[in-house]
Design a protein around this motif. Structure first.
Motif, PDB file in Angstrom:
ATOM      1  N   ARG A 151      -6.885  -0.510  -6.566  1.00  0.00           N
ATOM      2  CA  ARG A 151      -7.832   0.212  -5.711  1.00  0.00           C
ATOM      3  C   ARG A 151      -7.194   1.540  -5.322  1.00  0.00           C
ATOM      4  O   ARG A 151      -6.017   1.607  -4.973  1.00  0.00           O
ATOM      5  CB  ARG A 151      -8.179  -0.614  -4.470  1.00  0.00           C
ATOM      6  CG  ARG A 151      -9.255   0.016  -3.600  1.00  0.00           C
ATOM      7  CD  ARG A 151      -9.727  -0.964  -2.518  1.00  0.00           C
ATOM      8  NE  ARG A 151     -10.571  -2.014  -3.091  1.00  0.00           N
ATOM      9  CZ  ARG A 151     -10.404  -3.309  -2.877  1.00  0.00           C
ATOM     10  NH1 ARG A 151      -9.417  -3.735  -2.110  1.00  0.00           N
ATOM     11  NH2 ARG A 151     -11.223  -4.192  -3.417  1.00  0.00           N
ATOM     12  N   PHE A 152      -8.004   2.602  -5.380  1.00  0.00           N
ATOM     13  CA  PHE A 152      -7.539   3.949  -5.063  1.00  0.00           C
ATOM     14  C   PHE A 152      -8.541   4.556  -4.088  1.00  0.00           C
ATOM     15  O   PHE A 152      -9.713   4.732  -4.407  1.00  0.00           O
ATOM     16  CB  PHE A 152      -7.460   4.799  -6.340  1.00  0.00           C
ATOM     17  CG  PHE A 152      -6.766   6.121  -6.176  1.00  0.00           C
ATOM     18  CD1 PHE A 152      -5.470   6.309  -6.640  1.00  0.00           C
ATOM     19  CD2 PHE A 152      -7.413   7.203  -5.591  1.00  0.00           C
ATOM     20  CE1 PHE A 152      -4.830   7.534  -6.505  1.00  0.00           C
ATOM     21  CE2 PHE A 152      -6.797   8.425  -5.455  1.00  0.00           C
ATOM     22  CZ  PHE A 152      -5.492   8.600  -5.911  1.00  0.00           C
ATOM     23  N   VAL A 153      -8.072   4.842  -2.860  1.00  0.00           N
ATOM     24  CA  VAL A 153      -8.937   5.345  -1.794  1.00  0.00           C
ATOM     25  C   VAL A 153      -8.516   6.771  -1.449  1.00  0.00           C
ATOM     26  O   VAL A 153      -7.342   7.022  -1.157  1.00  0.00           O
ATOM     27  CB  VAL A 153      -8.835   4.457  -0.531  1.00  0.00           C
ATOM     28  CG1 VAL A 153      -9.743   4.981   0.573  1.00  0.00           C
ATOM     29  CG2 VAL A 153      -9.167   3.007  -0.867  1.00  0.00           C
ATOM     30  N   ILE A 172       0.835  -1.197   0.000  1.00  0.00           N
ATOM     31  CA  ILE A 172       0.000   0.000   0.000  1.00  0.00           C
ATOM     32  C   ILE A 172       0.865   1.240   0.000  1.00  0.00           C
ATOM     33  O   ILE A 172       1.799   1.368   0.810  1.00  0.00           O
ATOM     34  CB  ILE A 172      -0.948   0.001   1.221  1.00  0.00           C
ATOM     35  CG1 ILE A 172      -1.902  -1.196   1.125  1.00  0.00           C
ATOM     36  CG2 ILE A 172      -1.737   1.313   1.302  1.00  0.00           C
ATOM     37  CD1 ILE A 172      -2.525  -1.591   2.423  1.00  0.00           C
ATOM     38  N   PHE A 173       0.564   2.165  -0.891  1.00  0.00           N
ATOM     39  CA  PHE A 173       1.234   3.458  -0.967  1.00  0.00           C
ATOM     40  C   PHE A 173       0.311   4.479  -0.317  1.00  0.00           C
ATOM     41  O   PHE A 173      -0.770   4.758  -0.824  1.00  0.00           O
ATOM     42  CB  PHE A 173       1.497   3.824  -2.431  1.00  0.00           C
ATOM     43  CG  PHE A 173       2.327   5.058  -2.629  1.00  0.00           C
ATOM     44  CD1 PHE A 173       3.705   4.981  -2.736  1.00  0.00           C
ATOM     45  CD2 PHE A 173       1.720   6.313  -2.740  1.00  0.00           C
ATOM     46  CE1 PHE A 173       4.482   6.123  -2.947  1.00  0.00           C
ATOM     47  CE2 PHE A 173       2.478   7.458  -2.945  1.00  0.00           C
ATOM     48  CZ  PHE A 173       3.860   7.364  -3.050  1.00  0.00           C
ATOM     49  N   LEU A 174       0.738   5.026   0.819  1.00  0.00           N
ATOM     50  CA  LEU A 174      -0.089   5.951   1.588  1.00  0.00           C
ATOM     51  C   LEU A 174       0.469   7.363   1.451  1.00  0.00           C
ATOM     52  O   LEU A 174       1.508   7.704   2.034  1.00  0.00           O
ATOM     53  CB  LEU A 174      -0.136   5.525   3.056  1.00  0.00           C
ATOM     54  CG  LEU A 174      -0.855   6.433   4.054  1.00  0.00           C
ATOM     55  CD1 LEU A 174      -2.245   6.814   3.567  1.00  0.00           C
ATOM     56  CD2 LEU A 174      -0.924   5.762   5.415  1.00  0.00           C
ATOM     57  N   ALA A 175      -0.207   8.178   0.672  1.00  0.00           N
ATOM     58  CA  ALA A 175       0.196   9.575   0.480  1.00  0.00           C
ATOM     59  C   ALA A 175      -0.362  10.407   1.619  1.00  0.00           C
ATOM     60  O   ALA A 175      -1.565  10.440   1.829  1.00  0.00           O
ATOM     61  CB  ALA A 175      -0.323  10.089  -0.859  1.00  0.00           C
ATOM     62  N   GLY A 176       0.536  11.069   2.353  1.00  0.00           N
ATOM     63  CA  GLY A 176       0.111  11.806   3.536  1.00  0.00           C
ATOM     64  C   GLY A 176       0.193  10.968   4.795  1.00  0.00           C
ATOM     65  O   GLY A 176      -0.582  11.136   5.725  1.00  0.00           O
ATOM     66  N   GLU A 214      -0.258  -2.185  -4.748  1.00  0.00           N
ATOM     67  CA  GLU A 214      -1.555  -2.680  -5.226  1.00  0.00           C
ATOM     68  C   GLU A 214      -2.662  -1.663  -4.950  1.00  0.00           C
ATOM     69  O   GLU A 214      -3.663  -1.621  -5.651  1.00  0.00           O
ATOM     70  CB  GLU A 214      -1.893  -4.000  -4.538  1.00  0.00           C
ATOM     71  CG  GLU A 214      -0.903  -5.112  -4.818  1.00  0.00           C
ATOM     72  CD  GLU A 214      -1.103  -6.267  -3.865  1.00  0.00           C
ATOM     73  OE1 GLU A 214      -2.128  -6.975  -4.008  1.00  0.00           O
ATOM     74  OE2 GLU A 214      -0.266  -6.464  -2.977  1.00  0.00           O
ATOM     75  N   VAL A 215      -2.475  -0.876  -3.891  1.00  0.00           N
ATOM     76  CA  VAL A 215      -3.475   0.111  -3.468  1.00  0.00           C
ATOM     77  C   VAL A 215      -2.789   1.432  -3.174  1.00  0.00           C
ATOM     78  O   VAL A 215      -1.691   1.448  -2.599  1.00  0.00           O
ATOM     79  CB  VAL A 215      -4.226  -0.360  -2.201  1.00  0.00           C
ATOM     80  CG1 VAL A 215      -5.269   0.677  -1.765  1.00  0.00           C
ATOM     81  CG2 VAL A 215      -4.888  -1.712  -2.429  1.00  0.00           C
ATOM     82  N   ILE A 216      -3.427   2.536  -3.568  1.00  0.00           N
ATOM     83  CA  ILE A 216      -2.973   3.860  -3.167  1.00  0.00           C
ATOM     84  C   ILE A 216      -4.042   4.484  -2.284  1.00  0.00           C
ATOM     85  O   ILE A 216      -5.234   4.429  -2.587  1.00  0.00           O
ATOM     86  CB  ILE A 216      -2.689   4.770  -4.381  1.00  0.00           C
ATOM     87  CG1 ILE A 216      -1.386   4.319  -5.070  1.00  0.00           C
ATOM     88  CG2 ILE A 216      -2.599   6.243  -3.969  1.00  0.00           C
ATOM     89  CD1 ILE A 216      -0.985   5.173  -6.254  1.00  0.00           C
TER      90      ILE A 216
END
Length: 314
Positions: free
Chosen positions: A115-117, A3-7, A68-70
């Protein structure tokens, strides 16, 4: 998942990191500051310094992470907020919700993210249709002039994210955060607490604006649920107790040991602070999170601010 967590170094970002790592996910977390990389490592994330408004910086970081998810939690509002700087921080947040969203979406598509949240909020639900809105409700189409740019940025983010066809695009409309690290907490530098103690956070007009609140740990757990099993669309994230400002603000003041908030006529606040502040305090609508609980299996630790204020502010 990767997971890539921006912020990731923000108030909710750090909470999300902790919960994702606890559930076995691998997290690459972004920050703008080299001084925050050590804290992210301690939380269990792999830190990366990224300028979210530089498309090459974003593309390079995402390409190296191959997630896989941002998760997009970028704002310029983290930490204690100084009212004198609020307009500047608001303008920066608007850019992160427009340009920053574009950069993250482009990078996500390039690496095949599934998936983009993204973070939205429920402050500006359309001002008609009753005190509480579900996910079919739309963002207010005719906001006050002094809120128009912020509302347009929210609408842009939601439309951009939920409009993608190559991945599950999810927008989370959060209620107002409270709890550790937020402006509503017992910390000495918590803005809302300080303003209440100085009696500078009044009930405006009749105080009939309905707000939905959510404890920061509950907001993070809803985000994790969306990461793991969310489907494309909009989800609401708030507790089960939407209430008018005139109900919850005095209770918060009491819990914080402050005197009851003053009551100030709307015309005076409009002249001093603008139309948006009055609109929020007198016309805002709350939200229902039934879809989120039903579809994502989300369970609230604090189903109401009434217990959350008493037990969850420290």
């Amino acid at each position: 998942m990767k997971i890539f967590l921006a912020g990731a170094s923000g108030t909710i970002g750090s909470q999300i990191v902790v919960q994702l790592v606890a559930r076995g996910h691998e997290v690459v977390g972004t920050t703008r500051s080299a001084t925050k990389t050590g804290a992210l490592r301690l939380l269990g994330a792999e830190p990366v310094i990224v300028d979210a408004l530089d498309p090459e910086s974003v593309a390079d970081a995402v390409a190296k992470a191959e997630p896989e998810v941002i998760v997009h939690q970028l704002t310029a509002l983290s930490g204690p907020i100084n009212f004198r700087q609020y307009k500047l921080m608001g303008a920066a947040t608007n850019r992160l919700r427009t340009e920053g969203t574009d950069h993250l979406l482009a990078a996500a598509r390039a690496v095949g993210v599934r998936r983009f949240v993204a973070q939205s909020n429920a402050q500006w639900m359309e001002r008609t249709g009753g005190p509480v809105a579900d996910e079919d409700g739309r963002i207010e189409p005719n906001p006050p002039a002094d809120a128009a740019e912020a509302v347009a940025a929210l609408r842009y983010l939601e439309d951009s994210v939920t409009g993608i066809t190559w991945a599950e695009g999810i927008a989370l409309r959060y209620g107002g955060f409270y709890g550790p690290g937020t402006s509503i907490s017992t910390a000495p530098d918590a803005m809302m607490a300080e303003e209440l103690r100085k009696r500078r956070s009044p009930i405006v007009g009749g105080g009939g604006g309905v707000l939905s609140l959510v404890h920061i740990t509950d907001a993070a757990s809803a985000t994790v649920a969306a990461v793991e099993r969310g489907r494309a669309g909009i989800y609401h994230v708030a507790d089960d107790d939407p209430a008018p400002v005139r109900d919850w603000l005095p209770d918060l003041a009491r819990v914080l040991g402050a005197k009851p908030p003053r009551r100030v006529p709307a015309w005076l606040v409009r002249a001093l602070a603008g139309t948006a502040a009055v609109d929020m305090m007198t016309r805002a609508r709350g939200i229902s999170s039934e879809k989120t609980k039903r579809e994502l299996g989300w369970t609230l630790q604090y189903p109401s601010w009434r217990t959350g204020f008493a037990k969850g502010l420290e």
